[in-house]
Scaffold this motif. Structure first.
Motif, PDB file in Angstrom:
ATOM      1  N   GLY A 293       0.789  -1.234   0.000  1.00  0.00           N
ATOM      2  CA  GLY A 293       0.000   0.000   0.000  1.00  0.00           C
ATOM      3  C   GLY A 293       0.813   1.272   0.000  1.00  0.00           C
ATOM      4  N   ARG A 294       2.132   1.172  -0.191  1.00  0.00           N
ATOM      5  CA  ARG A 294       2.991   2.358  -0.204  1.00  0.00           C
ATOM      6  C   ARG A 294       3.129   2.896  -1.617  1.00  0.00           C
ATOM      7  NH1 ARG A 294       5.863  -1.220   3.298  1.00  0.00           N
ATOM      8  NH2 ARG A 294       6.999  -1.929   1.442  1.00  0.00           N
ATOM      9  N   TRP A 295       2.935   4.224  -1.749  1.00  0.00           N
ATOM     10  CA  TRP A 295       3.054   4.877  -3.040  1.00  0.00           C
ATOM     11  C   TRP A 295       4.448   5.474  -3.204  1.00  0.00           C
ATOM     12  CZ3 TRP A 295      -0.777   5.057  -6.772  1.00  0.00           C
ATOM     13  CH2 TRP A 295      -2.070   4.655  -6.373  1.00  0.00           C
ATOM     14  N   SER A 296       4.950   5.484  -4.438  1.00  0.00           N
ATOM     15  CA  SER A 296       6.236   6.101  -4.730  1.00  0.00           C
ATOM     16  C   SER A 296       6.187   6.709  -6.130  1.00  0.00           C
ATOM     17  CB  SER A 296       7.381   5.093  -4.637  1.00  0.00           C
ATOM     18  OG  SER A 296       7.188   4.036  -5.573  1.00  0.00           O
ATOM     19  N   VAL A 297       7.059   7.704  -6.349  1.00  0.00           N
ATOM     20  CA  VAL A 297       7.173   8.338  -7.670  1.00  0.00           C
ATOM     21  C   VAL A 297       8.213   7.568  -8.470  1.00  0.00           C
ATOM     22  CG1 VAL A 297       7.761  10.437  -8.936  1.00  0.00           C
ATOM     23  CG2 VAL A 297       6.522  10.593  -6.764  1.00  0.00           C
ATOM     24  N   GLU A 298       7.768   6.921  -9.547  1.00  0.00           N
ATOM     25  CA  GLU A 298       8.696   6.166 -10.383  1.00  0.00           C
ATOM     26  C   GLU A 298       9.366   7.037 -11.438  1.00  0.00           C
ATOM     27  OE1 GLU A 298       6.568   2.700 -11.941  1.00  0.00           O
ATOM     28  OE2 GLU A 298       7.778   1.541 -10.520  1.00  0.00           O
ATOM     29  N   ASP A 299       8.652   8.023 -11.931  1.00  0.00           N
ATOM     30  CA  ASP A 299       9.211   8.890 -12.968  1.00  0.00           C
ATOM     31  C   ASP A 299       8.393  10.183 -13.002  1.00  0.00           C
ATOM     32  OD1 ASP A 299      10.896   9.756 -14.944  1.00  0.00           O
ATOM     33  OD2 ASP A 299       9.899   8.678 -16.565  1.00  0.00           O
ATOM     34  N   ALA A 300       8.968  11.210 -13.638  1.00  0.00           N
ATOM     35  CA  ALA A 300       8.274  12.491 -13.770  1.00  0.00           C
ATOM     36  C   ALA A 300       8.727  13.193 -15.033  1.00  0.00           C
ATOM     37  CB  ALA A 300       8.528  13.378 -12.550  1.00  0.00           C
ATOM     38  N   GLN A 301       7.788  13.842 -15.691  1.00  0.00           N
ATOM     39  CA  GLN A 301       8.074  14.712 -16.830  1.00  0.00           C
ATOM     40  C   GLN A 301       7.633  16.128 -16.451  1.00  0.00           C
ATOM     41  OE1 GLN A 301       9.625  13.373 -19.518  1.00  0.00           O
ATOM     42  NE2 GLN A 301       9.532  11.376 -18.487  1.00  0.00           N
ATOM     43  N   VAL A 302       8.499  17.101 -16.682  1.00  0.00           N
ATOM     44  CA  VAL A 302       8.239  18.466 -16.218  1.00  0.00           C
ATOM     45  C   VAL A 302       8.342  19.439 -17.385  1.00  0.00           C
ATOM     46  CG1 VAL A 302       8.912  20.269 -14.581  1.00  0.00           C
ATOM     47  CG2 VAL A 302       9.248  17.854 -13.986  1.00  0.00           C
ATOM     48  N   GLU A 303       7.405  20.387 -17.437  1.00  0.00           N
ATOM     49  CA  GLU A 303       7.487  21.441 -18.440  1.00  0.00           C
ATOM     50  C   GLU A 303       6.756  22.681 -17.939  1.00  0.00           C
ATOM     51  OE1 GLU A 303       5.132  21.060 -22.049  1.00  0.00           O
ATOM     52  OE2 GLU A 303       4.012  19.393 -21.138  1.00  0.00           O
ATOM     53  N   ALA A 304       7.119  23.821 -18.514  1.00  0.00           N
ATOM     54  CA  ALA A 304       6.403  25.070 -18.304  1.00  0.00           C
ATOM     55  C   ALA A 304       5.808  25.469 -19.647  1.00  0.00           C
ATOM     56  CB  ALA A 304       7.329  26.152 -17.761  1.00  0.00           C
ATOM     57  N   ARG A 305       4.483  25.388 -19.764  1.00  0.00           N
ATOM     58  CA  ARG A 305       3.811  25.644 -21.032  1.00  0.00           C
ATOM     59  C   ARG A 305       3.487  27.129 -21.172  1.00  0.00           C
ATOM     60  NH1 ARG A 305      -0.614  20.711 -21.855  1.00  0.00           N
ATOM     61  NH2 ARG A 305       0.901  18.988 -21.710  1.00  0.00           N
ATOM     62  N   PRO A 306       3.932  27.765 -22.239  1.00  0.00           N
ATOM     63  CA  PRO A 306       3.698  29.208 -22.408  1.00  0.00           C
ATOM     64  C   PRO A 306       2.336  29.504 -23.015  1.00  0.00           C
ATOM     65  CG  PRO A 306       5.048  28.399 -24.210  1.00  0.00           C
ATOM     66  CD  PRO A 306       4.813  27.206 -23.286  1.00  0.00           C
ATOM     67  N   ILE A 307       1.837  30.687 -22.739  1.00  0.00           N
ATOM     68  CA  ILE A 307       0.593  31.134 -23.362  1.00  0.00           C
ATOM     69  C   ILE A 307       0.860  31.909 -24.648  1.00  0.00           C
ATOM     70  CG2 ILE A 307      -0.603  31.267 -21.130  1.00  0.00           C
ATOM     71  CD1 ILE A 307      -0.385  34.346 -21.375  1.00  0.00           C
ATOM     72  N   TYR A 308       2.130  32.193 -24.947  1.00  0.00           N
ATOM     73  CA  TYR A 308       2.463  32.990 -26.123  1.00  0.00           C
ATOM     74  C   TYR A 308       3.859  32.623 -26.616  1.00  0.00           C
ATOM     75  CZ  TYR A 308       5.734  35.868 -23.457  1.00  0.00           C
ATOM     76  OH  TYR A 308       6.795  36.297 -22.707  1.00  0.00           O
ATOM     77  N   ARG A 309       4.176  33.076 -27.820  1.00  0.00           N
ATOM     78  CA  ARG A 309       5.531  32.975 -28.344  1.00  0.00           C
ATOM     79  C   ARG A 309       5.914  34.332 -28.933  1.00  0.00           C
ATOM     80  NH1 ARG A 309       5.035  32.581 -33.907  1.00  0.00           N
ATOM     81  NH2 ARG A 309       2.986  31.847 -34.628  1.00  0.00           N
TER      82      ARG A 309
END
Length: 621
Positions: A293-309
């Motif tokens: 019943g123990r939870w763990s983080v196996e992997d993560a993907q991270v981004e900062a999505r822009p509203i403009y370019r």
């Protein structure tokens, strides 16, 4: 593989440093601004939610202050129980799961903050702001339960632990509002105390950390401690902000422990989503529950999505506004527009900050004139009336937030939005007493804005140090001095002495006489600086001799209104010390900068730069 194991994908979404930008609108210049606004972030949030089965949304602080809409709401009688606060009304429609406080939440005082928060339908946590008699201003931590589905479509309940942390410098920056009412503890130390117990009661632990990213070992009371927070065992995700930058991304390249590609701080998934609604932080977690019943983080993907370019100087929107978010704040937005259009007076000359970093200008001259006009009668008759009265001002908008982040007031009528553009912070006026040695170091701290220059080089060199903060670039009216750029900066970005033998400030004088270390002066400034904001010599509570009740912005309004017409002209306060031979120094401006060079032969346009800026070169001989 254990047959009892469970896999769940969870998307963690973050906004931070919204600073009251519900609308994609520039209140100072009365025009659309595609680079800001919760209304556009809301569309990103809806898209991000549709892409995954499980998501949660948090805000990391600096919500209720930062533009004229925030200032309008802070005026007496504008925040009422019937309608509540427009920013929180808008956020309620997005279904936030939680939030923490930013340092600017305290700018209007604790009563206003509490009243504004009554509108929010989501919980707040803040662990390191405590009450003198014990307890905390808000719940320090909490556990929220959310229903999630695993990769097989089966339902589960996930216990998400939250801890909120804010930069402890609030006790300096808003001392007048907070002294004797609350205390602010160290970010990392507070987390080390509270995380172990929180960890035992949750499956996933998220730190809402309103603090920036800086390298080095943990330092008690540090302003930017998100990286050091990652050393606290048990934290699964760090949501950060405060610095108005983007992570992952090149803004933090070269800092040990900051993975600017994968979005990791000390190995912990982390994101910083810009400012004013420029980005949405996204952390995609792959969670696994074992047979026990123990939870763990196996992997993560991270981004900062822009509203403009950016396309040259154009900000091209990547999403459309969410009309429901605009509607939530429409009455107050429209009232703010009317408020900003109120006439104040006239100026016979253009007032702008295009050239604030290469010499004193009309914008800073007007601020200094108004501050001296206001403070002089308040000081008269006090035990300090015999001391010379000086005035410090800095250019808040001189390109630090992008190519449109300059003051540009043409000659002619001035209205409220012009004054708000010139002085965008809700600071009150203060006077400090200091000696000549402290005054010199105040200026030394100010000029760490500049890069060190090699006078033997023929190629153009950058004028400014990386990531310059122009709101820390004080010039002090009533003095004359040179800035020697061949010297290294005496103080670092945090105001700490880093080169004890270095002296960039030379030929410092007052009334034609060299300033001596034992001389005494009064300096008119704002409450942020007077209380120690920025780490300037000669500031702090023991130096303050006058805490005035009025906002600096209101002083400017009264000064211009009473004069009817103003003609601020740049004072010859400072200049760069000449080099043995001409040296070309490059700085950023925009296309309009070229219209205000007044035939100056020492400045030439080089061409387009990054991020929509235009590059200019100043020749110093």
């Amino acid at each position: 593989m254990n047959a009892d194991a469970v896999s769940v994908s969870l998307r963690v979404l973050e906004t931070s440093d919204l600073h009251m930008f519900v609308y994609d609108y520039d209140y100072y210049n009365a025009r659309q601004d595609n680079s800001v606004g919760l209304a556009k972030v809301a569309t990103l949030i809806a898209q991000a939610r549709r892409e995954v089965p499980n998501s949660v949304l948090f805000d990391n602080g600096d919500i209720i202050q930062g533009n004229p809409l925030g200032d309008y709401m802070a005026l007496p009688g504008h925040l009422n129980g019937r309608d509540g606060h427009p920013m929180f009304r808008a956020m309620n429609r997005l279904g936030y799961d939680g939030a923490t406080l930013g340092n600017h939440e305290f700018n209007y005082g604790l009563d206003f903050l509490h009243n504004a928060m009554k509108t929010a339908s989501f919980p707040f946590v803040c662990a390191n702001v405590t009450l003198p008699g014990g307890g905390t201003l808000l719940p320090p931590t909490m556990v929220i339960e959310r229903k999630v589905t695993d990769t097989e479509g089966r339902p589960h309940t996930l216990r998400i632990g939250l801890i909120g942390l804010v930069t402890p410098q609030i006790m300096v920056w808003d001392r007048a509002h907070l002294q004797g009412k609350v205390q602010a503890g160290d970010i990392v130390g507070t987390a080390r105390t509270l995380v172990p117990a929180l960890r035992k009661s949750c499956d996933l632990l998220i730190a809402l950390c309103h603090s920036g990213i800086a390298g080095g070992a943990p330092v008690a009371g540090a302003e930017n401690a998100a990286l050091q927070l990652a050393t606290v065992p048990g934290i699964d995700v760090i949501l950060t902000g405060h610095a108005h930058r983007v992570f992952p991304g090149p803004d933090y390249a070269g800092i040990d422990g900051a993975d600017v590609v994968r979005g990791r701080l000390g190995g912990v998934p982390a994101v910083m989503p810009g400012f004013w609604g420029s980005h949405l932080g996204v952390v995609d977690l792959s969670l696994r529950r074992d047979g026990a019943g123990r939870w763990s983080v196996e992997d993560a993907q991270v981004e900062a999505r822009p509203i403009y370019r950016r396309e040259g100087r154009q900000a091209i929107p990547l999403v459309v506004d969410d009309r429901a978010i605009l509607d939530a704040a429409r009455p107050e937005h429209e009232a703010t527009l009317r408020w900003m259009d109120q006439p104040v007076g006239r100026t016979t000359v253009p007032i702008n900050t295009f050239l604030s970093v290469i010499g004193n200008d009309a914008a800073l001259s007007l601020i200094n004139q108004a501050q001296l006009w206001y403070a002089a009668p308040l000081v008269a008759g006090t035990p300090y009336a015999h001391l010379p009265l000086l005035s410090a001002a800095s250019p808040f908008k001189a390109g630090g937030s992008g190519p449109d982040s300059f003051v540009d007031i043409p000659a002619g009528p001035m209205d409220m939005k012009d004054i708000a553009n010139l002085y965008m912070f809700a600071n009150t006026v203060c006077v400090v007493k200091l000696n000549g040695a402290e005054l010199r170091d105040w200026l030394e701290r100010s000029v760490n804005l500049f890069a060190q220059v090699d006078p033997t080089q023929d190629a153009p060199q950058p004028l400014l140090a990386p990531q310059p903060a122009t709101y820390l670039f004080d010039t002090i009216a009533g003095l004359r001095y040179e800035v020697d750029l061949t010297q290294p900066a005496r103080f670092d970005r945090d105001g700490k002495l880093c080169a004890a033998t270095a002296h960039r400030i030379t030929a410092l004088s007052h009334d034609g006489r060299p300033v001596q270390p034992e001389d005494e002066f009064l300096v008119v400034t704002n409450n942020y600086r007077a209380a120690g904001g920025g780490g300037f010599a000669g500031t702090g509570g023991d130096h303050v001799v006058l805490n005035a009740p009025d906002l600096a912005r209101d002083v400017l309004i009264r000064f211009v209104t009473q004069a009817h017409s103003v003609s601020p002209t740049p004072e010859p306060i400072w200049h760069f010390k000449p080099f043995p031979k001409p040296v070309s120094l490059v700085f950023n401006g925009n296309a309009e900068t070229a219209n205000h060079l007044d035939g100056r032969g020492d400045i030439r346009r080089l061409g387009d730069g990054e991020g929509g800026f235009v590059r200019y070169a100043l020749t110093v001989a």
